[in-house]
Design a protein around this motif. Sequence first.
Motif, PDB file in Angstrom:
ATOM      1  N   LYS A  15      37.436  41.726  36.613  1.00 16.59           N
ATOM      2  CA  LYS A  15      36.705  40.588  35.595  1.00 16.59           C
ATOM      3  C   LYS A  15      35.438  41.273  35.696  1.00 16.59           C
ATOM      4  O   LYS A  15      34.501  41.742  34.057  1.00 16.59           O
ATOM      5  CB  LYS A  15      36.260  39.326  36.100  1.00 16.59           C
ATOM      6  N   LYS A  16      34.528  41.859  36.840  1.00 13.09           N
ATOM      7  CA  LYS A  16      33.977  42.988  37.064  1.00 13.09           C
ATOM      8  C   LYS A  16      33.151  44.065  37.469  1.00 13.09           C
ATOM      9  O   LYS A  16      33.570  44.485  38.972  1.00 13.09           O
ATOM     10  CB  LYS A  16      32.600  41.969  37.481  1.00 13.09           C
ATOM     11  N   ALA A  18      32.248  46.781  37.833  1.00  2.99           N
ATOM     12  CA  ALA A  18      30.895  46.984  38.701  1.00  2.99           C
ATOM     13  C   ALA A  18      30.625  46.886  40.153  1.00  2.99           C
ATOM     14  O   ALA A  18      30.070  47.676  40.757  1.00  2.99           O
ATOM     15  CB  ALA A  18      29.571  46.744  37.890  1.00  2.99           C
ATOM     16  N   LEU A  19      31.638  45.678  40.619  1.00  2.00           N
ATOM     17  CA  LEU A  19      31.490  45.210  41.928  1.00  2.00           C
ATOM     18  C   LEU A  19      32.369  45.803  43.031  1.00  2.00           C
ATOM     19  O   LEU A  19      31.899  46.358  44.190  1.00  2.00           O
ATOM     20  CB  LEU A  19      31.571  43.913  42.281  1.00  2.00           C
TER      21      LEU A  19
END
Length: 173
Positions: A15-16, A18-19
Motif C-alpha cells: 500500500k505504501k 515508500a516505507l
Amino acid sequence: MKNLLIFPLIAMLFKKPALLVATVPVIAITKLVVDFESVAWILFYMLILDLVTGLLASYCVWRKSDRLERWFFGKGEGFSSDKFKRMGLKVLVYLGVPFMIIKFQEVLMLKNFKYDRVSEAEFELATIAIIVFCLNEGFSIFHENLPKCGFNLWERLKKMIGFYKEIKNEITE
C-alpha cells in the motif's frame, strides 16, 4: 491483495512502498552487541553448578578419607566455612570487576571490541571479562570438581578419540 492481510507488514509495504526505503537503512545501521545481562546469567548458572559440583567433590573426598570428623559439615575435612568464604569472595570479584570495567569504559569512552573471526557482534569489555570468568568456572567444574566425583571428562574424551583412531586404522587397512 485480500490474502496479504494475513501478513500485515507485507500488505502495508504494497500500500505504501515508500516505507520500504525508510526501513531498509534503519536495519542496516543497527549494530549487534552481545547482551551483557544474558552472559551474566550464564555466569550465574555456572557459579551455581560449580557450587553444587564443589560440594559433591568435597563429599566424595570426605567419604573416601579416614573421616576423622563424624559430620561432613565441619572444621575442614568436608565442607567448611573457609571454603564458603572463598566462594563468597569469588562472587564479589565476579560482580565487582565487570561493573568496574563498565564504569571505566564509560569514563574513558572506550569502544566495544569486535573480532570478525569470532563473531559478527561487538563485545563490551565487561562482557569479555564475564566470558573469561565463565571459562574459569568451566575449568573448575570439568577439570577440578567432576574428576573428584569419579567423572573425568578429559579421560573419556581421550578414550573416545583413541577408539576412533583404532577403528579408522582398521577400516583403512
